[in-house]
Write an enzyme that holds these catalytic residues in place. Structure first.
Site, PDB file in Angstrom:
ATOM      1  N   LYS A  62       0.852  -1.198   0.000  1.00 57.42           N
ATOM      2  CA  LYS A  62       0.000   0.000   0.000  1.00 57.42           C
ATOM      3  C   LYS A  62       0.881   1.239   0.000  1.00 57.42           C
ATOM      4  O   LYS A  62       1.882   1.298   0.737  1.00 57.42           O
ATOM      5  CB  LYS A  62      -0.880   0.000   1.257  1.00 57.42           C
ATOM      6  CG  LYS A  62      -1.878  -1.119   1.266  1.00 57.42           C
ATOM      7  CD  LYS A  62      -2.991  -0.830   0.298  1.00 57.42           C
ATOM      8  CE  LYS A  62      -3.976  -1.970   0.227  1.00 57.42           C
ATOM      9  NZ  LYS A  62      -5.079  -1.711  -0.678  1.00 57.42           N
ATOM     10  N   ASP A 111      -0.494  -0.081  -4.516  1.00 56.48           N
ATOM     11  CA  ASP A 111      -1.919   0.261  -4.473  1.00 56.48           C
ATOM     12  C   ASP A 111      -2.102   1.582  -3.722  1.00 56.48           C
ATOM     13  O   ASP A 111      -1.774   1.676  -2.539  1.00 56.48           O
ATOM     14  CB  ASP A 111      -2.672  -0.871  -3.749  1.00 56.48           C
ATOM     15  CG  ASP A 111      -4.182  -0.712  -3.817  1.00 56.48           C
ATOM     16  OD1 ASP A 111      -4.649   0.320  -4.339  1.00 56.48           O
ATOM     17  OD2 ASP A 111      -4.895  -1.623  -3.349  1.00 56.48           O
ATOM     18  N   ASN A 133      -5.113   3.283  -3.643  1.00 56.56           N
ATOM     19  CA  ASN A 133      -6.513   3.449  -3.191  1.00 56.56           C
ATOM     20  C   ASN A 133      -7.078   4.846  -3.433  1.00 56.56           C
ATOM     21  O   ASN A 133      -7.656   5.459  -2.525  1.00 56.56           O
ATOM     22  CB  ASN A 133      -6.647   3.043  -1.725  1.00 56.56           C
ATOM     23  CG  ASN A 133      -6.537   1.536  -1.561  1.00 56.56           C
ATOM     24  OD1 ASN A 133      -5.441   1.008  -1.378  1.00 56.56           O
ATOM     25  ND2 ASN A 133      -7.651   0.829  -1.664  1.00 56.56           N
ATOM     26  N   GLU A 188      -2.112   0.552  -8.624  1.00 55.96           N
ATOM     27  CA  GLU A 188      -3.547   0.287  -8.558  1.00 55.96           C
ATOM     28  C   GLU A 188      -4.291   1.509  -8.029  1.00 55.96           C
ATOM     29  O   GLU A 188      -3.819   2.173  -7.103  1.00 55.96           O
ATOM     30  CB  GLU A 188      -3.723  -0.907  -7.611  1.00 55.96           C
ATOM     31  CG  GLU A 188      -5.133  -1.356  -7.378  1.00 55.96           C
ATOM     32  CD  GLU A 188      -5.109  -2.681  -6.596  1.00 55.96           C
ATOM     33  OE1 GLU A 188      -4.203  -3.529  -6.818  1.00 55.96           O
ATOM     34  OE2 GLU A 188      -5.987  -2.857  -5.746  1.00 55.96           O
ATOM     35  N   GLU A 205     -11.666  -2.351  -8.415  1.00 54.44           N
ATOM     36  CA  GLU A 205     -12.355  -2.786  -7.193  1.00 54.44           C
ATOM     37  C   GLU A 205     -13.469  -1.822  -6.799  1.00 54.44           C
ATOM     38  O   GLU A 205     -14.386  -2.199  -6.091  1.00 54.44           O
ATOM     39  CB  GLU A 205     -11.362  -3.010  -6.037  1.00 54.44           C
ATOM     40  CG  GLU A 205     -10.765  -1.761  -5.465  1.00 54.44           C
ATOM     41  CD  GLU A 205      -9.787  -2.041  -4.324  1.00 54.44           C
ATOM     42  OE1 GLU A 205      -8.725  -2.633  -4.598  1.00 54.44           O
ATOM     43  OE2 GLU A 205     -10.082  -1.680  -3.184  1.00 54.44           O
ATOM     44  N   ASP A 242     -14.547  -7.299  -9.218  1.00 55.94           N
ATOM     45  CA  ASP A 242     -14.833  -7.530  -7.795  1.00 55.94           C
ATOM     46  C   ASP A 242     -16.167  -8.271  -7.727  1.00 55.94           C
ATOM     47  O   ASP A 242     -17.173  -7.780  -8.264  1.00 55.94           O
ATOM     48  CB  ASP A 242     -14.902  -6.181  -7.071  1.00 55.94           C
ATOM     49  CG  ASP A 242     -15.198  -6.339  -5.591  1.00 55.94           C
ATOM     50  OD1 ASP A 242     -14.399  -5.847  -4.780  1.00 55.94           O
ATOM     51  OD2 ASP A 242     -16.239  -6.930  -5.234  1.00 55.94           O
ATOM     52  N   HIS A 294      -9.829  -8.315  -7.796  1.00 57.16           N
ATOM     53  CA  HIS A 294      -9.697  -7.845  -6.420  1.00 57.16           C
ATOM     54  C   HIS A 294     -10.280  -8.916  -5.517  1.00 57.16           C
ATOM     55  O   HIS A 294     -11.348  -9.461  -5.800  1.00 57.16           O
ATOM     56  CB  HIS A 294     -10.494  -6.540  -6.242  1.00 57.16           C
ATOM     57  CG  HIS A 294     -10.578  -6.088  -4.819  1.00 57.16           C
ATOM     58  ND1 HIS A 294     -11.764  -5.774  -4.200  1.00 57.16           N
ATOM     59  CD2 HIS A 294      -9.612  -5.912  -3.890  1.00 57.16           C
ATOM     60  CE1 HIS A 294     -11.523  -5.398  -2.952  1.00 57.16           C
ATOM     61  NE2 HIS A 294     -10.230  -5.475  -2.732  1.00 57.16           N
ATOM     62  N   ALA A 295      -9.561  -9.218  -4.434  1.00 56.94           N
ATOM     63  CA  ALA A 295     -10.095 -10.183  -3.470  1.00 56.94           C
ATOM     64  C   ALA A 295      -9.673  -9.740  -2.076  1.00 56.94           C
ATOM     65  O   ALA A 295      -9.147  -8.650  -1.912  1.00 56.94           O
ATOM     66  CB  ALA A 295      -9.596 -11.575  -3.785  1.00 56.94           C
ATOM     67  N   GLY A 296      -9.919 -10.578  -1.101  1.00 58.00           N
ATOM     68  CA  GLY A 296      -9.655 -10.173   0.290  1.00 58.00           C
ATOM     69  C   GLY A 296     -10.982  -9.878   0.947  1.00 58.00           C
ATOM     70  O   GLY A 296     -11.940 -10.636   0.785  1.00 58.00           O
TER      71      GLY A 296
HETATM   72  C1  LIG Z   1      -9.955  -1.154   2.571  1.00 56.76           C
HETATM   73  C2  LIG Z   1      -9.460  -2.370   1.847  1.00 56.76           C
HETATM   74  O1  LIG Z   1      -8.684  -3.168   2.702  1.00 56.76           O
HETATM   75  C3  LIG Z   1      -8.635  -2.011   0.604  1.00 56.76           C
HETATM   76  O2  LIG Z   1      -7.412  -1.440   0.998  1.00 56.76           O
HETATM   77  C4  LIG Z   1      -8.410  -3.275  -0.215  1.00 56.76           C
HETATM   78  C5  LIG Z   1      -7.636  -3.079  -1.462  1.00 56.76           C
HETATM   79  O3  LIG Z   1      -7.479  -2.004  -1.990  1.00 56.76           O
HETATM   80  C6  LIG Z   1      -7.051  -4.267  -2.125  1.00 56.76           C
HETATM   81  O4  LIG Z   1      -7.124  -5.357  -1.571  1.00 56.76           O
HETATM   82  O5  LIG Z   1      -6.547  -4.093  -3.220  1.00 56.76           O
HETATM   83 MG   LIG Z   2      -6.834  -2.227  -4.061  1.00 54.88          MG
END
Ligand SMILES: C[C@H](O)[C@@H](O)CC(=O)C(=O)O
Ligand SMILES: [Mg+2]
Length: 434
Positions: free
Chosen positions: A213, A241, A243, A267, A296, A319, A346-348
């Site tokens: 990040k 990433d 965001n 990203e 995402e 997503d 996108h996952a998680g």
């Molecule tokens: C708020 C989320 O955790 C975000 O940061 C997820 C994300 O951007 C990603 O997995 O890519």
């Molecule tokens: Mg992301």
């Protein structure tokens, strides 16, 4: 055989206090509590099968999505599942075109997230009941607004072409799985020590692709990127990433500074709605060998269409819970194939890995037929709350075995984390008051 009339729809607000450990944190979402609006639909078929659907949210946002699911429920209740999937395109359009609710969308924001939760439950139930052929799949897609780039016949041709080698790709998936990358090492809220420890563990477990990040503070980014690059070495893949943190010129400038760490992509460099901004950034970063990835927070297939038309992205991130379920994801996967852009989902979140593994393995076997520049995100939180959690082996997703969309949560987990009455939240609130 498809069977049953839907007699019950329930929706619950399920939250996990992930912000306490900084898990999931990034430059814009500094205190995310990973959450889900969890939908269960039941029928009168008497077969014991229920359809489970989720959409991923963060903390308080969940209560708004829950309201929207309740507002959509009448479209599903008392309907025959056979009638829904018999004209799934029509049903999708009915849900996304609700004459009163579409005003607060349309096909974006809370209503679209709620639509995803409801339709994910329908897909789960349908998938538990039976398999599907190409024509049936295409009959689920609403091609409205995208026929200038993809018609139903184009889509059919793509699926037909991908018949070649399908069996071998299926075998390959069953043996080796689908390649993944990890985001679990480098959330923005993690200390350097946590980052190093998680990175060392990931390397030991065979991970070769990592996402970090960035975006809040350049010096901090430089330090963290150096740290992670030093740990993983020059050959392994690194993604970044932001965001949505930057303006367009700022994104280009910032990434010029981070280019020395050789990221494969940046990203969400800017607002997810800024298609031409993404195109400008993409063009500027070509000489640095950095691609742009986004999706995402892409509302719908129309935005993806325009991103593709404008050469605004090099990696497309579907997503499973933001787009209108499998129906809309299918249309985006097929458009990406038409434009030759790799899908890297996108996952998680809560359950996104569980759902999206179905889509990406389908993409490989039945659409793209390629693994070039492709990988699926993996985040190692919260899988233990699912009845059929993902299986990762050697940094790859192994194909799910159980029928359905892997959306079902463990009842015990839902009860414990239901907001605000679940024991986890009662305890946290009591601790907060003392
Ligand atoms: C708020 C989320 O955790 C975000 O940061 C997820 C994300 O951007 C990603 O997995 O890519
Ligand atoms: Mg992301």
């Amino acid at each position: 055989m498809v069977r049953g009339r839907i007699i019950r729809l329930s929706v619950r607000d399920v939250r996990f206090p992930t912000s306490l450990g900084g898990h999931g944190s990034d430059a814009m979402h500094t205190d995310p509590d990973y959450s889900a609006a969890y939908v269960v639909i039941e029928t009168d078929a008497g077969d014991g099968l229920a359809g489970c659907g989720i959409t991923f949210t963060l903390g308080k946002g969940t209560e708004v999505v829950v309201c929207a699911v309740n507002a959509l429920a009448h479209h599903v209740l008392h309907k025959d599942l056979r009638d829904i999937v018999g004209d799934f395109r029509g049903f999708y359009r009915q849900l996304t075109s609700d004459g009163q609710l579409r005003w607060i969308g349309p096909k974006k924001g809370v209503v679209h997230l709620a639509t995803a939760a409801v339709l994910n439950a329908v897909w789960d139930l349908w998938a538990k009941q039976e398999g599907k052929d190409p024509r049936t799949l295409l009959s689920c897609i609403d091609f409205r607004y995208i026929t200038d780039v993809l018609t139903e016949e184009d889509a059919y041709d793509i699926l037909q072409q991908a018949q070649v080698g399908k069996k071998e790709r299926e075998e390959q998936m069953l043996t080796h799985g689908y390649p993944a990358y990890t985001t679990s090492c480098a959330w923005l809220g993690y200390s350097d020590d946590t980052l190093k420890q998680r990175c060392a563990e990931a390397l030991k477990d065979g991970w070769t692709r990592f996402k970090v990040k960035v975006g809040a503070d350049l010096q901090d980014d430089m330090r963290r990127c150096r740290l992670i690059r030093d740990m993983i070495g020059p050959e392994k893949t690194l993604m970044m990433d932001a965001n949505q943190r930057w303006d367009v010129p700022e994104a280009v400038e910032w990434m010029s500074k981070l280019a020395e760490f050789k990221p494969l992509w940046i990203e969400e460099p800017t607002s997810p709605d800024d298609i031409l901004g993404h195109a400008t950034i993409s063009k500027a970063l070509v000489p640095l060998g950095i691609g742009v990835a986004t999706g995402e927070q892409c509302h719908n297939r129309v935005i993806f269409k325009q991103l593709l038309q404008a050469n605004a992205l090099q990696f497309l991130q579907i997503d499973s819970c933001r787009l209108g379920s499998v129906n809309e994801n299918l249309s985006v996967i097929l458009m990406a194939k038409k434009f030759g852009i790799p899908v890297c989902p996108h996952a998680g979140g809560v359950g996104l890995c569980e759902l999206v593994q179905h889509l990406i393995i389908f993409d490989y076997i039945a659409v793209s037929a390629s693994l070039k520049n492709r990988m699926c995100e993996y985040v190692d939180h919260l899988h233990e709350h699912f009845k059929y959690p993902v299986t990762i082996k050697q940094a790859s997703y192994m194909p799910p075995k159980a029928a359905g969309y892997s959306t079902e949560m463990k009842e015990e987990s839902v009860k414990k984390h239901q907001y605000p009455e679940g024991e986890v939240w009662k305890r946290l609130h009591a601790a907060h008051e003392n």
